[in-house]
Design a protein around this motif. Structure first.
Motif, PDB file in Angstrom:
ATOM      1  N   SER A  15      -2.987 -12.855   2.704  1.00 59.17           N
ATOM      2  CA  SER A  15      -3.955 -12.977   1.616  1.00 59.17           C
ATOM      3  C   SER A  15      -3.722 -12.018   0.471  1.00 59.17           C
ATOM      4  O   SER A  15      -3.852 -12.397  -0.695  1.00 59.17           O
ATOM      5  CB  SER A  15      -5.361 -12.758   2.174  1.00 59.17           C
ATOM      6  N   PHE A  16      -3.418 -10.771   0.748  1.00 62.11           N
ATOM      7  CA  PHE A  16      -3.361  -9.769  -0.307  1.00 62.11           C
ATOM      8  C   PHE A  16      -2.125  -9.896  -1.181  1.00 62.11           C
ATOM      9  O   PHE A  16      -2.062  -9.307  -2.246  1.00 62.11           O
ATOM     10  CB  PHE A  16      -3.471  -8.368   0.281  1.00 62.11           C
ATOM     11  N   TYR A  21      -5.771 -15.552  -3.956  1.00 59.54           N
ATOM     12  CA  TYR A  21      -6.833 -14.669  -3.452  1.00 59.54           C
ATOM     13  C   TYR A  21      -7.404 -13.830  -4.585  1.00 59.54           C
ATOM     14  O   TYR A  21      -8.620 -13.684  -4.720  1.00 59.54           O
ATOM     15  CB  TYR A  21      -6.298 -13.762  -2.333  1.00 59.54           C
ATOM     16  N   ALA A 105      -9.420 -10.070   4.357  1.00 62.94           N
ATOM     17  CA  ALA A 105      -9.628 -10.584   3.011  1.00 62.94           C
ATOM     18  C   ALA A 105     -10.994 -11.252   2.873  1.00 62.94           C
ATOM     19  O   ALA A 105     -11.707 -11.016   1.889  1.00 62.94           O
ATOM     20  CB  ALA A 105      -8.512 -11.574   2.663  1.00 62.94           C
ATOM     21  N   THR A 159     -11.001  -3.443  -2.653  1.00 66.32           N
ATOM     22  CA  THR A 159     -10.130  -4.551  -2.253  1.00 66.32           C
ATOM     23  C   THR A 159      -8.718  -4.356  -2.786  1.00 66.32           C
ATOM     24  O   THR A 159      -7.738  -4.600  -2.074  1.00 66.32           O
ATOM     25  CB  THR A 159     -10.711  -5.891  -2.735  1.00 66.32           C
ATOM     26  N   GLY A 163      -5.586  -3.927  -0.487  1.00 66.99           N
ATOM     27  CA  GLY A 163      -4.515  -4.906  -0.645  1.00 66.99           C
ATOM     28  C   GLY A 163      -3.174  -4.261  -0.946  1.00 66.99           C
ATOM     29  O   GLY A 163      -2.143  -4.658  -0.399  1.00 66.99           O
TER      30      GLY A 163
END
Length: 175
Positions: A15-16, A21, A105, A159, A163
């Motif tokens: 996801s990151f 995303y 995420a 986030t 990430g």
């Protein structure tokens, strides 16, 4: 190559490192900051500039949305609290204990939104109990929007840090 492999190549499940995303994160917070208690921000600004019918429309819409939020919280609030806390706990365990990046995420999207939900309930209760109208209502809505934006900025910052950490740690393992 089967369809399953093709989809997972197209949609990176890490996801990151996935651009989608980050687009979803930006859209989530942009939308959340625009809709204050279910009322579009431009409607609040228009009521402040023009007053009159625009202010009446704003007060009606805020009254409807506040009553709706408080009714839902009163009728099924404990069930929602249990379900949301169970879901967040599951995501946190899967993500941070078992290391599933997708769960991390989703947790980093959902956890701050629960805080915004609690802020919205609090603001709705203050508006209804205080019978806020006019300038006081607009100030309260602006305060709620600023609180939502602060939560959003902190969420995006945390986030982004997490990430970057994930991308660097996975990059270091892969090389």
């Amino acid at each position: 190559m089967d369809w399953y492999s093709a989809i997972f190549e197209l949609i990176d499940m890490r996801s990151f490192s996935n651009l989608w995303y980050w687009i979803a994160l930006a859209v989530l917070w942009s939308t959340t900051s625009h809709w204050v208690l279910g009322v579009p921000w431009d409607m609040i600004q228009r009521a402040g500039r023009h007053g009159g019918e625009a202010q009446v429309d704003l007060e009606d819409m805020v009254r409807i949305n506040c009553n709706r939020l408080l009714y839902i919280a009163g009728v099924s609030g404990l069930w929602l609290l249990g379900l949301v806390s169970g879901l967040l706990t599951s995501l946190a365990m899967l993500g941070f204990w078992y290391g599933i990046e997708f769960a991390q995420a989703v947790f980093l999207l959902a956890a701050p939104m629960t805080l915004v939900g609690a802020l919205s309930l609090n603001t709705a209760r203050i508006i209804r109990d205080g019978g806020l109208t006019g300038d006081g209502l607009r100030r309260r809505m602006m305060r709620h929007r600023i609180q939502t934006q602060v939560v959003g900025m902190l969420s995006i910052f945390v986030t982004a840090l997490w990430g970057m950490y994930q991308n660097m740690s996975i990059g270091a393992i892969g090389s």
